[in-house]
Design a protein around this motif. Sequence first.
Motif, PDB file in Angstrom:
ATOM      1  N   PRO A 112      -0.113   1.738   8.129  1.00 36.06           N
ATOM      2  CA  PRO A 112      -0.825   1.397   6.905  1.00 36.06           C
ATOM      3  C   PRO A 112      -2.208   0.811   7.167  1.00 36.06           C
ATOM      4  CG  PRO A 112       0.767  -0.322   7.426  1.00 36.06           C
ATOM      5  CD  PRO A 112       0.953   0.761   8.447  1.00 36.06           C
ATOM      6  N   VAL A 115      -6.389   0.987   1.412  1.00 32.99           N
ATOM      7  CA  VAL A 115      -6.109   2.184   0.602  1.00 32.99           C
ATOM      8  C   VAL A 115      -7.356   2.951   0.164  1.00 32.99           C
ATOM      9  CG1 VAL A 115      -3.912   1.337  -0.312  1.00 32.99           C
ATOM     10  CG2 VAL A 115      -6.035   0.758  -1.491  1.00 32.99           C
ATOM     11  N   LEU A 325       3.968  -5.239  -0.952  1.00 36.86           N
ATOM     12  CA  LEU A 325       3.646  -4.013  -0.212  1.00 36.86           C
ATOM     13  C   LEU A 325       4.852  -3.107  -0.040  1.00 36.86           C
ATOM     14  CD1 LEU A 325       1.392  -5.840   2.326  1.00 36.86           C
ATOM     15  CD2 LEU A 325       0.597  -4.063   0.784  1.00 36.86           C
ATOM     16  N   SER A 328       4.875   0.860  -0.356  1.00 34.46           N
ATOM     17  CA  SER A 328       3.563   1.469  -0.156  1.00 34.46           C
ATOM     18  C   SER A 328       3.504   2.232   1.167  1.00 34.46           C
ATOM     19  CB  SER A 328       2.458   0.408  -0.208  1.00 34.46           C
ATOM     20  OG  SER A 328       2.572  -0.480   0.883  1.00 34.46           O
ATOM     21  N   SER A 329       4.422   1.945   2.078  1.00 33.92           N
ATOM     22  CA  SER A 329       4.449   2.620   3.368  1.00 33.92           C
ATOM     23  C   SER A 329       5.802   2.340   4.017  1.00 33.92           C
ATOM     24  CB  SER A 329       3.311   2.086   4.253  1.00 33.92           C
ATOM     25  OG  SER A 329       3.583   2.314   5.616  1.00 33.92           O
TER      26      SER A 329
END
Length: 359
Positions: A112, A115, A325, A328-329
């Motif tokens: 990550p 973004v 988070l 998100s990944s």
Amino acid sequence: MNKKVQQWLRPEIRRLCAYHVPDAGDYIKLDAMENPFCWPEELQQQWLTLLKDSSVNRYPDPQARQLTDVLRREMAIPAAYDIVLGNGSDELIQLIVAIVAAPGRVVLAPSPTFVMYKMVAALMGMDYQSVALSTNYQLDEAAMLDAIAKYQPAVVFLAYPNNPTGNLFSETSVHKIIAASPGIVVLDEAYHAFAAKSFLPHLDQYDNLLILRTVSKMGLAGLRLGLLTGDPAWLREVDKVRLPYNINTLTQITATFALQHSEVFKAQTEELCRHRTQLFAALDAMSGVQAYPTEANFILFRLRNHHADDVYAQLKAAGILVKNLHGSSVDLQDCLRVTVGTASQNASFLDAMASIIHD
Ligand SMILES: *Cc1c(COP(=O)(O)O)cnc(C)c1O
């Protein structure tokens, strides 16, 4: 449904999600890496006088010369390198990609990471490729070098320290990546004020290295001011795609004034670094919490025995906003990110965490 939108909108824009920022409300805001301190009263008074005498009926200085000079001095940028200012470093990320964008060309970054690299690549109609970070969120050097050989990326972005993980990548790996990259490598040093290292001293070793800085994380996020530096041959081209007057008069005056009083911000940064050490130790000592080492003004941590979604919601119910988070990944399962705040904000956060974890 609006048929015209359906007909005309670029498919890559339809696929984009707008960058979502939650309403701050009355929360203790520890989600966005902002500096929590106000300006000392006497500084505020001097600043207001400057603003009173400003001429907002006139366009700003298109080159923002005075501000650029102060930034060059404060950040010790050698005269050999040009500087282009952006409306936040976000704008500069877009301008860098704009000068090399073409269909089929690749933007590469580890994952990550921040973004905006992916978002800008999509906006510019480019192909975005990412390489998963390895243990402890270090660069997977071999995989990065393979991806560079395979994709021949036009731009590689490396956030140094990385967001949202907070760590600095291995200097040796970064050097190898710059040397192996056919295109531009951007070292995004948004958290430079909190980190011990920079690639600025290495600019003269490479013809493809650009360095990005911002004043946001050092305490001036509201001004929207970022800085790009490197070989004038690149910078001249970036400057061509910059919209005129992108740095408004109020930002020019305010940032110049603030940087002339940089000792105030340096003292705040030092205080935040001391809080960071304490916050890290306290978080990491909680059972079921793993905090990741950081060189930025935030801490990434993982919940071993709880769901991040639940803890995030309970912190919010307690009046504290952090960044969730999770989801998100794959590498950020049950991870939250907290910005280092004032002593009392950090204490409120730790109290809330302690009672949530022990429920
Ligand atoms: C916050 C952040 C930025 C954005 O900075 P602005 O100057 O506020 O646009 C850029 N890069 C990274 C890695 C960040 O975390």
